[in-house]
Design a protein around this motif. Structure first.
Motif, PDB file in Angstrom:
ATOM      1  N   GLY A  42     -32.493 -21.349   9.211  1.00  0.00           N
ATOM      2  CA  GLY A  42     -31.688 -21.614   7.741  1.00  0.00           C
ATOM      3  C   GLY A  42     -30.005 -20.515   8.261  1.00  0.00           C
ATOM      4  N   GLY A  43     -30.503 -19.684   7.924  1.00  0.00           N
ATOM      5  CA  GLY A  43     -29.197 -18.671   8.408  1.00  0.00           C
ATOM      6  C   GLY A  43     -28.123 -18.773   8.902  1.00  0.00           C
ATOM      7  N   VAL A  44     -28.331 -19.590  10.692  1.00  0.00           N
ATOM      8  CA  VAL A  44     -27.835 -19.834  11.611  1.00  0.00           C
ATOM      9  C   VAL A  44     -27.707 -20.692  11.049  1.00  0.00           C
ATOM     10  CG1 VAL A  44     -27.865 -20.674  13.812  1.00  0.00           C
ATOM     11  CG2 VAL A  44     -29.149 -18.726  13.506  1.00  0.00           C
ATOM     12  N   GLY A  45     -27.798 -21.475  10.560  1.00  0.00           N
ATOM     13  CA  GLY A  45     -26.862 -23.311  10.357  1.00  0.00           C
ATOM     14  C   GLY A  45     -26.049 -22.850   9.405  1.00  0.00           C
ATOM     15  N   ILE A  46     -26.077 -21.810   8.043  1.00  0.00           N
ATOM     16  CA  ILE A  46     -25.435 -22.072   6.949  1.00  0.00           C
ATOM     17  C   ILE A  46     -24.180 -21.081   7.876  1.00  0.00           C
ATOM     18  CG2 ILE A  46     -24.329 -20.104   5.198  1.00  0.00           C
ATOM     19  CD1 ILE A  46     -27.884 -20.163   4.096  1.00  0.00           C
ATOM     20  N   TYR A  47     -24.377 -19.704   8.664  1.00  0.00           N
ATOM     21  CA  TYR A  47     -23.689 -19.075   9.177  1.00  0.00           C
ATOM     22  C   TYR A  47     -22.664 -20.146   9.869  1.00  0.00           C
ATOM     23  CZ  TYR A  47     -21.383 -16.844  13.567  1.00  0.00           C
ATOM     24  OH  TYR A  47     -20.615 -16.050  14.891  1.00  0.00           O
ATOM     25  N   ASN A  48     -22.782 -21.394  10.578  1.00  0.00           N
ATOM     26  CA  ASN A  48     -22.406 -22.503  11.673  1.00  0.00           C
ATOM     27  C   ASN A  48     -21.224 -23.048  10.667  1.00  0.00           C
ATOM     28  OD1 ASN A  48     -22.482 -21.913  14.536  1.00  0.00           O
ATOM     29  ND2 ASN A  48     -24.439 -22.653  14.229  1.00  0.00           N
ATOM     30  N   LEU A  49     -21.871 -23.539   9.811  1.00  0.00           N
ATOM     31  CA  LEU A  49     -21.568 -24.444   8.544  1.00  0.00           C
ATOM     32  C   LEU A  49     -20.237 -23.568   7.714  1.00  0.00           C
ATOM     33  CD1 LEU A  49     -24.373 -25.970   5.852  1.00  0.00           C
ATOM     34  CD2 LEU A  49     -22.422 -27.534   7.640  1.00  0.00           C
ATOM     35  N   VAL A  50     -20.527 -22.753   7.698  1.00  0.00           N
ATOM     36  CA  VAL A  50     -19.288 -21.417   7.140  1.00  0.00           C
ATOM     37  C   VAL A  50     -17.812 -21.587   8.193  1.00  0.00           C
ATOM     38  CG1 VAL A  50     -18.384 -19.258   6.026  1.00  0.00           C
ATOM     39  CG2 VAL A  50     -20.798 -20.496   5.597  1.00  0.00           C
ATOM     40  N   LYS A  51     -18.611 -21.493   9.604  1.00  0.00           N
ATOM     41  CA  LYS A  51     -17.340 -20.670  11.009  1.00  0.00           C
ATOM     42  C   LYS A  51     -16.481 -22.001  11.170  1.00  0.00           C
ATOM     43  CE  LYS A  51     -17.270 -18.534  15.028  1.00  0.00           C
ATOM     44  NZ  LYS A  51     -18.236 -17.578  15.933  1.00  0.00           N
ATOM     45  N   TYR A  52     -18.198 -23.068  10.993  1.00  0.00           N
ATOM     46  CA  TYR A  52     -16.892 -23.984  12.060  1.00  0.00           C
ATOM     47  C   TYR A  52     -16.413 -25.535  11.673  1.00  0.00           C
ATOM     48  CZ  TYR A  52     -18.865 -21.958  16.481  1.00  0.00           C
ATOM     49  OH  TYR A  52     -19.238 -21.285  17.058  1.00  0.00           O
ATOM     50  N   ASP A  53     -17.163 -26.186  10.277  1.00  0.00           N
ATOM     51  CA  ASP A  53     -16.948 -27.421  10.051  1.00  0.00           C
ATOM     52  C   ASP A  53     -18.519 -28.059   9.199  1.00  0.00           C
ATOM     53  OD1 ASP A  53     -15.819 -29.688   8.833  1.00  0.00           O
ATOM     54  OD2 ASP A  53     -15.994 -30.543  11.258  1.00  0.00           O
ATOM     55  N   SER A  54     -17.724 -28.032   7.695  1.00  0.00           N
ATOM     56  CA  SER A  54     -18.668 -28.398   6.479  1.00  0.00           C
ATOM     57  C   SER A  54     -18.606 -29.723   6.498  1.00  0.00           C
ATOM     58  CB  SER A  54     -18.646 -27.453   5.167  1.00  0.00           C
ATOM     59  OG  SER A  54     -17.349 -27.716   5.278  1.00  0.00           O
ATOM     60  N   SER A  55     -17.507 -30.606   7.221  1.00  0.00           N
ATOM     61  CA  SER A  55     -17.162 -31.652   7.072  1.00  0.00           C
ATOM     62  C   SER A  55     -18.344 -32.448   6.509  1.00  0.00           C
ATOM     63  CB  SER A  55     -16.095 -32.688   7.163  1.00  0.00           C
ATOM     64  OG  SER A  55     -15.792 -32.391   8.510  1.00  0.00           O
ATOM     65  N   VAL A  56     -19.480 -31.614   7.854  1.00  0.00           N
ATOM     66  CA  VAL A  56     -20.650 -32.652   8.864  1.00  0.00           C
ATOM     67  C   VAL A  56     -21.576 -33.153   7.511  1.00  0.00           C
ATOM     68  CG1 VAL A  56     -20.872 -31.774  10.940  1.00  0.00           C
ATOM     69  CG2 VAL A  56     -21.678 -30.938   9.044  1.00  0.00           C
ATOM     70  N   LEU A  57     -21.600 -32.681   6.488  1.00  0.00           N
ATOM     71  CA  LEU A  57     -22.045 -33.184   5.243  1.00  0.00           C
ATOM     72  C   LEU A  57     -22.289 -34.700   4.940  1.00  0.00           C
ATOM     73  CD1 LEU A  57     -21.346 -29.690   2.454  1.00  0.00           C
ATOM     74  CD2 LEU A  57     -23.570 -30.050   3.977  1.00  0.00           C
ATOM     75  N   ARG A  58     -20.901 -35.032   5.335  1.00  0.00           N
ATOM     76  CA  ARG A  58     -20.425 -36.569   5.148  1.00  0.00           C
ATOM     77  C   ARG A  58     -22.229 -37.166   5.679  1.00  0.00           C
ATOM     78  NH1 ARG A  58     -15.820 -38.560   8.379  1.00  0.00           N
ATOM     79  NH2 ARG A  58     -16.093 -36.189   9.222  1.00  0.00           N
ATOM     80  N   ALA A  59     -22.778 -36.512   6.967  1.00  0.00           N
ATOM     81  CA  ALA A  59     -23.852 -37.405   7.653  1.00  0.00           C
ATOM     82  C   ALA A  59     -24.806 -38.061   6.552  1.00  0.00           C
ATOM     83  CB  ALA A  59     -23.834 -36.515   8.328  1.00  0.00           C
ATOM     84  N   PHE A  60     -24.915 -37.378   4.940  1.00  0.00           N
ATOM     85  CA  PHE A  60     -25.753 -37.865   4.271  1.00  0.00           C
ATOM     86  C   PHE A  60     -25.269 -38.988   3.933  1.00  0.00           C
ATOM     87  CE2 PHE A  60     -26.768 -32.859   3.855  1.00  0.00           C
ATOM     88  CZ  PHE A  60     -28.316 -33.658   4.090  1.00  0.00           C
ATOM     89  N   ASN A  61     -24.618 -39.589   4.200  1.00  0.00           N
ATOM     90  CA  ASN A  61     -24.236 -40.930   4.339  1.00  0.00           C
ATOM     91  C   ASN A  61     -24.950 -41.604   4.497  1.00  0.00           C
ATOM     92  OD1 ASN A  61     -22.939 -43.445   3.158  1.00  0.00           O
ATOM     93  ND2 ASN A  61     -21.093 -43.135   3.176  1.00  0.00           N
ATOM     94  N   PRO A  62     -24.706 -42.558   4.631  1.00  0.00           N
ATOM     95  CA  PRO A  62     -26.446 -43.803   5.386  1.00  0.00           C
ATOM     96  C   PRO A  62     -25.601 -44.466   5.538  1.00  0.00           C
ATOM     97  CG  PRO A  62     -27.229 -44.232   3.281  1.00  0.00           C
ATOM     98  CD  PRO A  62     -26.348 -43.236   3.080  1.00  0.00           C
ATOM     99  N   ILE A  63     -24.133 -44.746   5.516  1.00  0.00           N
ATOM    100  CA  ILE A  63     -23.122 -45.382   6.053  1.00  0.00           C
ATOM    101  C   ILE A  63     -23.409 -45.302   7.896  1.00  0.00           C
ATOM    102  CG2 ILE A  63     -21.463 -44.510   5.521  1.00  0.00           C
ATOM    103  CD1 ILE A  63     -21.540 -48.432   5.776  1.00  0.00           C
ATOM    104  N   HIS A  64     -23.371 -44.249   7.675  1.00  0.00           N
ATOM    105  CA  HIS A  64     -22.541 -43.479   9.631  1.00  0.00           C
ATOM    106  C   HIS A  64     -23.532 -43.459  10.701  1.00  0.00           C
ATOM    107  CE1 HIS A  64     -19.255 -41.381   8.144  1.00  0.00           C
ATOM    108  NE2 HIS A  64     -19.889 -40.755   6.978  1.00  0.00           N
ATOM    109  N   ILE A  65     -24.520 -43.763   9.944  1.00  0.00           N
ATOM    110  CA  ILE A  65     -26.200 -44.763  10.532  1.00  0.00           C
ATOM    111  C   ILE A  65     -25.006 -45.801  11.169  1.00  0.00           C
ATOM    112  CG2 ILE A  65     -27.659 -45.321  11.313  1.00  0.00           C
ATOM    113  CD1 ILE A  65     -29.241 -42.920   9.224  1.00  0.00           C
ATOM    114  N   TYR A  66     -24.960 -46.829  11.010  1.00  0.00           N
ATOM    115  CA  TYR A  66     -24.185 -48.205  11.458  1.00  0.00           C
ATOM    116  C   TYR A  66     -23.382 -47.830  11.546  1.00  0.00           C
ATOM    117  CZ  TYR A  66     -22.093 -52.666  10.521  1.00  0.00           C
ATOM    118  OH  TYR A  66     -21.157 -53.818  11.148  1.00  0.00           O
ATOM    119  N   LEU A  67     -22.836 -46.845  11.618  1.00  0.00           N
ATOM    120  CA  LEU A  67     -20.899 -46.722  12.141  1.00  0.00           C
ATOM    121  C   LEU A  67     -21.055 -46.530  14.238  1.00  0.00           C
ATOM    122  CD1 LEU A  67     -19.200 -44.755  10.044  1.00  0.00           C
ATOM    123  CD2 LEU A  67     -19.034 -47.729  10.543  1.00  0.00           C
ATOM    124  N   PHE A  68     -22.528 -45.449  14.040  1.00  0.00           N
ATOM    125  CA  PHE A  68     -22.932 -45.135  15.184  1.00  0.00           C
ATOM    126  C   PHE A  68     -23.940 -46.000  15.860  1.00  0.00           C
ATOM    127  CE2 PHE A  68     -26.548 -42.810  17.590  1.00  0.00           C
ATOM    128  CZ  PHE A  68     -25.674 -42.077  18.739  1.00  0.00           C
TER     129      PHE A  68
END
Length: 850
Positions: free
Chosen positions: A310-336
């Motif tokens: 969990g700690g490494v995950g929080i570190y990467n979210l803060v350092k790189y790109d927190s926009s990955v939280l958009r993945a909770f929208n299931p529409i991205h599965i269809y687009l994939f």
């Protein structure tokens, strides 16, 4: 017969606590006619009626008095069970804070190790099959992983499947046992009406959905095809669990050790392979130390692992790109899938790896409570896993080329080596979780007659579910090392992992659906929604992994098929053997004639004849009569019967019956055990407890008959008045030429085996008229039992083998004469756990043609 042994040695103390057991009395209540037990077939009942004597058949036109309430059976010491003792950790209702923390650590170390290490390889395998072409691919793959993790481990297993446990026991065979308890779908015809009155059965009260449930039950019970199909589903699921026990250590350890290539560029793949093999040897070597010891040792380590994840995950979210939280929208599965089509479908084989360990979570349920597993998963395991995957995706948004070994690439430089160490420890722990699940499934299948008998060591004297099977442990190690050496690619291992995991998941879905319809009796719409949604999703994943089966992962599929055939052949052969013994059992009339026709004499002593029949006289006993010139003055048929419940309460474990007329002194003892019960025997304590329990049965029987007779004369006295012819043996001992009767001496204190100086045959001995008193008849029989016990106890063991008839099909001859014979020859003998000196054993072999 006994099929398990203790790793801690025998601790039975002869005679300890027996006086307190005797002091606990129960009350008497009337038993209705419809509750009477019918334990003999019609032919035996008719012959017994002609004889006018008691037998195993307790059916009566009148009400009978039965004993109820908490009655402690002296046989409890045989199983090392203390009445009222704690059977599992979670049965304690008042936990201290320290105890709760300890249990939480043990839960992490045993149950969640497998699912907790999935971030090591999930994205690695996914992006090998579907390379990253842009950030949207990362978001789509992440969305697929998140919803797979939420739907399968959380919704299906935590919220639904865990509640389908069999009194705290999980796994495919626990589900099968649960179904067998509510419908007669077992292929072995050894059910007893009295089994349904065991309190552990816990049959469901009728409800509004009862009519549909009864129709399903009737269909299952009347169709041999459905019974076989259900058994084959269970065996297929169990074989996949065993295959999972091979591929889980290989995948987890190889992924964790592979992180060394990120930290030390000079390390090559061959060196990673050698280190992985060394770790695997260490892993399987510590398995014998038990779940509690190892679980407590590695629990804190796995807690640190989840916190690091969990700690490494929080570190990467803060350092790189927190926009990955958009993945909770299931529409991205269809687009994939829209962008990658076939590659996205191939990536499903890697995506399912995020849910690996779900079945281990269910199979390892016997160690902990449902509530503790649910809370730990929802509030610690799942949040840390989600953060771990989110952090890896955030790293990949800026580093598309770092998909290989993405977990180790995204770790901060200063924390790399500590986390690498924790990751390797977590990988070893996850491997243990699946291995312990394999042990549990094999133990369940063994006691239910679907796996050859093996040595089972109970690593805890307090908790029955904690076991270790040495043969399976080392067998898994050998196969695992061969698997690692033959398939060095993580992608191919991941595909094999998916095959094993999905095979178990699909079988569990089908069995839980049957439980919903037959036992839970819930709304049909909910049942259909469950099976259509989850089985459809799992079939989709399974089609993906099967599409890549030709790249090397077929090895694990072949291994699972081999295990399936081993279990099916063993069950098939055992079923044929049991059915043949039932068909060839002896009739009462034949028993009455054999003794005098063969000149068989009754020698002083007790013979314990172990057999598998729950009713009737086994044919092997006739083989003893025709082979030996004498039989013991008292014969007890001991039948070890496994009931489809986890645990049989101590007070309900043993049933005693008369097999023949009273003067024959032949009894049956049916010892009923659940598939979680522990059996540890010491022959001296066993003999003492058996005689004491038999005396209790005879006293209870006499009391019942005295109350029912309503003052009438006891009909049993007719047996005691029957005359007999006696013979003086060369050593001076007195024997009876007739099977039903034994010598009765005027001096009751004189042992039956005491030498006599007379050399002539004694005439018929008159019986005192006062012997017709039921009370004196009872004391006379009890005295006879004690004298027989003093003369010694011998274990009569009959080895029954089966051979296919000459006119049988070639396949049947191959299966029975070679495959089943090989398994039976190399499995653990039931005698191995009796600890009986060879001087107390007598063995006779018999072959059945099937």
């Amino acid at each position: 017969m006994a099929e398990e042994t203790s790793g801690g040695g025998s601790e039975i103390t002869n005679g300890v606590g027996l006086s307190s057991m005797d002091s606990m009395e129960s009350r008497w209540v009337f038993q209705n006619d419809d509750e009477s037990e019918v334990d003999e077939d019609e032919e035996d009942r008719e012959s017994e009626h002609r004889a006018g004597l008691d037998s195993e058949d307790e059916e009566s036109g009148e009400q009978r008095l039965i004993r109820t309430g908490p009655r402690i059976d002296s046989f409890d010491v045989e199983a090392l069970d203390i009445p009222g003792a704690i059977r599992n950790d979670y049965e304690l209702q008042d936990f201290s804070v320290g105890k709760r923390i300890i249990l939480a650590f043990q839960t992490l170390g045993v149950v969640f190790g497998d699912v907790g290490t999935s971030p090591l390889y999930t994205f690695d395998v996914m992006f090998t099959k579907a390379p990253i072409n842009g950030n949207e691919d990362v978001i789509g793959a992440l969305s697929l992983v998140l919803y797979t993790l939420i739907l399968i481990p959380l919704v299906k297993y935590v919220f639904v499947v865990l509640w389908a446990n069999d009194d705290g026991e999980g796994g495919t065979f626990a589900l099968y046992s649960l179904i067998c308890r509510h419908a007669k779908v077992s292929l072995l015809p050894n059910q007893l009406p009295s089994d349904a009155r065991i309190s552990s059965f816990r049959l469901k009260v009728p409800s509004a959905e009862l009519e549909r449930s009864l129709k399903i039950k009737e269909r299952l019970e009347n169709s041999q095809t459905l019974k076989r199909l259900l058994l084959m589903l269970v065996l297929a699921g169990t074989s996949m669990v065993i295959a999972d026990g091979v591929v889980t250590p290989a995948m987890s350890v190889m992924s964790a050790v592979g992180g060394l290539k990120v930290g030390v560029t000079a390390i090559k793949q061959d060196e990673v392979l050698m280190i992985s093999v060394a770790f695997l040897v260490i892993l399987f070597s510590i398995q014998k130390y038990g779940t509690s010891k190892v679980g407590m040792a590695v629990g804190p380590a796995l807690f640190i692992w989840f916190c690091s994840l969990g700690g490494v995950g929080i570190y990467n979210l803060v350092k790189y790109d927190s926009s990955v939280l958009r993945a909770f929208n299931p529409i991205h599965i269809y687009l994939f899938f829209k962008r990658n089509s076939t590659k996205a479908w191939s990536a499903l084989g890697g995506c399912i790896l995020c849910a690996t360990g779900s079945e281990a979570m269910f199979a390892d349920l016997c160690y902990f409570s449902v509530r503790s597993v649910q809370l730990t998963f929802m509030f610690l395991v799942l949040p840390c896993l989600l953060l771990g995957y989110l952090g890896q995706a955030a790293y990949l948004m800026d580093n598309h080329s770092g998909a290989e070994q993405v977990f180790f690439n995204c770790i901060p430089t200063g924390a790399f080596w500590p986390i690498l160490l924790i990751a390797n420890i977590a990988a070893l722990i996850s491997s243990r979780a699946m291995t312990t699940a394999t042990f549990s499934c094999i133990k369940q299948s063994t006691v239910l007659g679907c796996f050859p008998r093996l040595k089972i060591i109970h690593t805890s004297r307090k908790f029955m579910g904690q076991i270790y099977i040495p043969v399976i442990n080392w067998f898994l190690l050998v196969v695992c090392v061969l698997f690692v050496c033959s398939i060095a690619s993580i992608t191919e291992m991941g595909n094999a992992y998916g095959i094993a995991e999905l095979g178990v998941m699909m079988m569990t879905t089908v069995l839980v659906t049957i439980v919903m319809l037959l036992i839970w009796q819930i709304n049909i719409i909910i049942v259909l929604s469950f099976v259509v949604f989850f089985l459809g999703m799992e079939l989709t994943f399974f089609s993906s992994v099967l599409g890549s089966v030709g790249d090397g992962s077929w090895i694990i599929l072949v291994f699972a098929i081999i295990m399936f055939f081993i279990m099916y052949i063993w069950n098939y052969g055992s079923k044929l053997k049991y059915e043949t013994e039932v068909k060839q059992k002896l009739s009462m009339d034949l028993m009455r004639e054999l003794g005098s026709n063969l000149g068989t004499i009754r020698a002083p002593g007790i013979g314990l004849l172990y057999n598998e029949l729950v009713k009737g006289i086994p044919a092997i006993f006739g083989h003893f009569l025709t082979t030996l010139p004498a039989i013991h003055s008292m014969i007890i048929f001991v039948c070890i019967k496994y009931v489809p419940v986890p645990v049989v309460p101590q007070s309900e474990r043993f049933l005693f019956r008369r097999v023949c007329p009273k003067s024959y002194h032949i009894f049956r003892c049916i010892a009923r055990y659940g598939y979680k019960d522990v059996r540890k025997e010491n022959h001296q304590a066993f003999e003492q407890l058996l005689i004491e329990s038999l005396e209790k049965f005879i006293r209870r029987e006499a009391q019942e008959r005295s109350l029912e007779s309503d003052g009438d004369d006891d009909n049993d006295s007719e047996d005691d008045l029957t005359s007999t012819r006696l013979l003086i043996a060369p050593n001076g001992s007195v024997y009876s030429l007739n099977v039903p009767l034994l010598a009765e001496f005027k001096d009751k204190s004189e042992p039956i085996s005491e030498a006599s100086t007379s050399e002539e045959v004694k005439s018929e001995m008159p019986v005192d008229s006062t012997n017709s008193d039921p009370e004196q008849s009872l004391e006379r029989e009890l005295s006879f039992i004690r004298r027989a016990k003093e003369s010694g106890v011998v274990y009569l063991l009959g080895h029954g083998d089966i051979r296919a008839r000459k006119d049988s099909w070639f396949i049947k001859k191959l299966v029975i004469n070679y495959f089943y014979a090989f398994l039976r020859k190399n499995c653990r003998r039931g005698i191995a756990n009796l600890s009986v000196p060879h001087s107390h054993l007598m063995q006779v072999g018999m072959t059945y043609m099937v």
